[in-house]
Design an enzyme around this catalytic site. Structure first.
Site, PDB file in Angstrom:
ATOM      1  N   SER A  46       0.690  -1.058   0.089  1.00  0.00           N
ATOM      2  CA  SER A  46       0.054   0.064  -0.058  1.00  0.00           C
ATOM      3  C   SER A  46       0.891   1.215  -0.123  1.00  0.00           C
ATOM      4  O   SER A  46       1.831   1.379   0.808  1.00  0.00           O
ATOM      5  CB  SER A  46      -0.707   0.096   1.228  1.00  0.00           C
ATOM      6  OG  SER A  46      -2.005   0.973   1.126  1.00  0.00           O
ATOM      7  N   GLU A  47       0.593   2.094  -0.754  1.00  0.00           N
ATOM      8  CA  GLU A  47       1.899   3.150  -1.045  1.00  0.00           C
ATOM      9  C   GLU A  47       1.980   4.159  -0.097  1.00  0.00           C
ATOM     10  O   GLU A  47       2.983   5.156   0.008  1.00  0.00           O
ATOM     11  CB  GLU A  47       1.508   3.890  -2.513  1.00  0.00           C
ATOM     12  CG  GLU A  47       0.459   4.743  -2.739  1.00  0.00           C
ATOM     13  CD  GLU A  47      -0.784   3.954  -3.118  1.00  0.00           C
ATOM     14  OE1 GLU A  47      -0.795   2.519  -3.265  1.00  0.00           O
ATOM     15  OE2 GLU A  47      -1.527   4.529  -4.072  1.00  0.00           O
ATOM     16  N   ASN A  48       0.833   4.123   0.793  1.00  0.00           N
ATOM     17  CA  ASN A  48       1.018   5.081   2.090  1.00  0.00           C
ATOM     18  C   ASN A  48       1.958   4.414   3.243  1.00  0.00           C
ATOM     19  O   ASN A  48       2.088   5.000   4.185  1.00  0.00           O
ATOM     20  CB  ASN A  48      -0.346   5.342   2.742  1.00  0.00           C
ATOM     21  CG  ASN A  48      -1.247   4.189   3.213  1.00  0.00           C
ATOM     22  OD1 ASN A  48      -1.003   3.040   2.284  1.00  0.00           O
ATOM     23  ND2 ASN A  48      -1.901   4.171   4.013  1.00  0.00           N
ATOM     24  N   SER A  88       8.460   3.844   0.215  1.00  0.00           N
ATOM     25  CA  SER A  88       7.338   3.281  -0.338  1.00  0.00           C
ATOM     26  C   SER A  88       7.207   3.252  -1.838  1.00  0.00           C
ATOM     27  O   SER A  88       7.128   2.403  -2.524  1.00  0.00           O
ATOM     28  CB  SER A  88       5.974   3.737   0.241  1.00  0.00           C
ATOM     29  OG  SER A  88       4.807   3.019  -0.229  1.00  0.00           O
TER      30      SER A  88
END
Lengths: 217, 226, 217, 226
Positions: A46-48, A88
């Site tokens: 998840s890019e967060n 990330s």
């Protein structure tokens, strides 16, 4: 409608290989996590800032500091790792994500993608989409074949591009198309549709595989 | 090496009109709401905000937007703030802001470049799109990259879970996001944290932002509920 | 000899301001940590990944994973933080180190520094020196004024450079010199030496401050 | 998502002659000695080694140098290895190596660039020195920067303190150094660790290298004593 989404998500999940690192966009792509085949163990990124994204939080069990990239409360799987946005996107841009699945407004026959902006109407921003489609080893677009009848698969994108020549595969309720040097290439078809229906729903030429298969969902 | 623990009001006292401010957080998680509240109360105007997103309507950066304090917003995604995503010319209080949209990885990396003394970044992201307009490209080993310039700021407002009195910071789960990198790229870094502990209470192996980056600390902020 | 080193190290320590982040090179610079004035609290950065470097380990109390940049066992102070080499040099190159103190083979009147290589004789490499002198806000060279009588302060460096125009101040057993637009500028003198002795020991012109002070050690 | 725990010998079996190999460690701290021992035993030749330093005489990368397996060493500082620092033409076994010396921050950053998909870095470090010879410079906002190209490798040999069976890694104190970044920049990453724990035993907040970077794990290595 739910059926159409489930068909798409289910077919998407068959693209995952055991051990893959996968990033799923909001909406239909996220649903693919519910259809992962037995024996295939993947890690969702998840890019967060999370590798090891788990299912949505049960109501009342939200952890206030744990959301997915859509801002919804989620869980983390055992073996998960948290990191910052720099790491990330280092993972993403550095080619360490095996598969990214995203929705689209338009895809064209050269693999160009438009999914971040409708000028003067809806400009939410690209978020991590530009990084994801440039960085991931395989880019799958999961979406309904048309926007209420309006073509989304085109000869040339009309909306502002997310990236140039990045899309590998498009999975819709009608079938599976790959982007080849000769443009859209239909490799699987949902038996509920005919090739002619798919051609009518597509704004560009479609080559049909000589070994066209039924779409496996 | 103790640092002054201050109130949110004291912490933002130095932020004048026209300041360039980085605000941590992603989808309101890890956003220093108490510092933003204090900045709303202080009322500094013509701010340039660098943030992952626009918060939500009335949350995070969304508060500053609503209050007309923002001249320019540099962000990656503003879709969760419905007031901004569907902005139209008949919503002047939102629309009078200049929006600069940046790919999220480029935003993170350009902030990092400023913080670690690099002249910019060479990224393949954005080539062939509106993002590349007017920008230089550089070829390395036959491949083309977009040259993106660093983002620095006068202030960074960030949020941690635990900090010691020296300013070492631990973040919790996905609240880390842009907070770590923003701490490196602003002249003056204001941290708010849920818990302040004595120096020595944090395992030096687990520090996520070393103390040298933090200028002032606001303690006792509440967990963020969206 | 120990006296000379102590004189230099002691004077170096007076350049530190409360709250400074400081990186000290191997040898005489490291000794400066033993002379930090009362009331001045600094954090020592070690480029192998530590902020909060403490004194050398007591014999028998070494921690196998904790060394300084010279590879010697050290301690960490309360409030220390460990990080990797990328972050460490981000801190250094990013201008977050207030003062770096290094030795030198040669320094010239334009602030050029040579301290990493004697071609065909001794080529240990630059390690972190090039990053440190370019990145730190203040660069202090701490060294003996000559190499057994051979000039080290020159009109122009003869050895391969570490960096161009980066040195702010040179502290030797003879005095304190600053690099100005007009070259070496003597601001403090060790009363054990005369200005003429310093001039003779220097391979370039020296301007003498009109408010020349005795060197405080 | 368990990863195969292998012996050091099994782990290096895939490393052939001519391979480009990153080796973690700084001044022998955090160096994967057991993996190097296995590589010495295997005897792969003509290796290009990318490492912070040259180890010490007979330690770390120093073992590979002594054994004549290294064709080229890209490093920042070789002074702690007395056999290398004072190398002269009459020491053929040491001297026949091509040494490329790189500023330590540039080395770290160029490895990072390869790992995170950037085309190179723009650094002020090295300008006006031998490091800049033959390299391109780029001006950004009126300031000149050296364009340094990424360093990638076929293999990375790294060392951690604790790893779980998925490959999440924790390093101890100054043993972190180049290990984290090298894990991101090689095709195949071999980790040795002192302790292997079950998945879930490491707090996800404290992971320093996420599992996705690690390809194989060698457990039970001994603490490193210089």
């Amino acid at each position: 409608m739910q059926d159409i989404k489930a068909i798409i998500a289910s077919r998407v999940a068959k693209e995952f290989r055991d051990g893959d690192t996968v990033n799923l966009g909001i909406g239909v792509p996220t649903m693919a996590a519910d259809f992962i085949p037995e024996g295939v163990d993947i890690m969702l990124q998840s890019e967060n800032g999370l590798l090891g994204l788990g299912p949505a939080s049960a109501c009342g069990e939200e952890q206030f500091d744990l959301v997915n990239a859509g801002g919804a409360y989620v869980t983390a799987t055992p073996g998960a790792a948290f990191f910052d946005s720099v790491m990330s996107f280092g993972i993403i841009r550095g080619g360490h994500v095996d598969v990214t699945v995203l929705g689209a407004m338009e895809v064209d026959e050269t693999g160009n993608l438009a999914n971040w902006c409708i000028p003067d109407k809806f400009v939410p921003g690209m978020g991590g989409a530009m990084d994801l489609v440039v960085g991931a080893k395989k880019v799958i677009i999961a979406m309904q074949h048309t926007n209420k009848g309006k073509h989304k698969l085109l000869k040339k994108c009309t909306l502002p591009l997310t990236a140039v020549g990045v899309v590998h595969m498009i999975i819709t309720e009608m079938g599976v198309l790959e982007i080849t040097e000769e443009g859209f290439f239909l490799t699987e078809i949902n038996p509920d549709y005919t090739i002619e229906q798919i051609r009518a729903a597509t704004g560009a030429e479609i080559k049909v595989s000589s070994s066209l298969k039924d779409m496996t969902v | 090496m103790k640092k002054k623990i201050v109130t949110a009001e004291q912490a933002v006292e130095c932020i004048g009109d026209g300041a360039v401010i980085m605000v941590g957080g992603f989808a309101s998680i890890g956003t220093p709401e108490e510092l933003i509240d204090a900045l709303v109360k202080k009322g500094s105007k013509d701010l340039t905000i660098i943030s992952c997103d626009a918060g939500r309507a009335g949350l995070g950066v969304g508060k500053l937007l609503r209050n007309g304090q923002v001249k320019k917003l540099i962000a990656s995604h503003v879709g969760l703030n419905t007031e901004v995503a569907y902005r139209t010319p008949d919503q002047p209080e939102i629309y009078h802001v200049e929006y600069v949209l940046v790919p999220q990885g480029t935003l993170a990396e350009c902030i990092r470049a400023a913080g670690c003394g690099l002249g910019g970044i060479l990224t393949p992201v954005g080539l062939g799109t509106a993002v590349a307009e007017g920008k230089e490209t550089v070829r390395v080993k036959g491949k083309e990259y977009l040259l993106e310039e660093p983002f620095s700021a006068d202030f960074a407002l960030i949020r941690g879970a635990i900090a010691d009195h020296a300013g070492n910071v631990i973040y919790n789960m996905t609240a880390r996001n842009f907070n770590t990198v923003m701490a490196t790229a602003a002249e003056h870094v204001i941290l708010c944290a849920e818990e302040i502990v004595e120096i020595g209470a944090i395992d030096p192996n687990h520090v996520m932002t070393p103390a040298l980056f933090i200028d002032s600390i606001v303690g006792g902020v509440k967990p963020c509920r969206i």
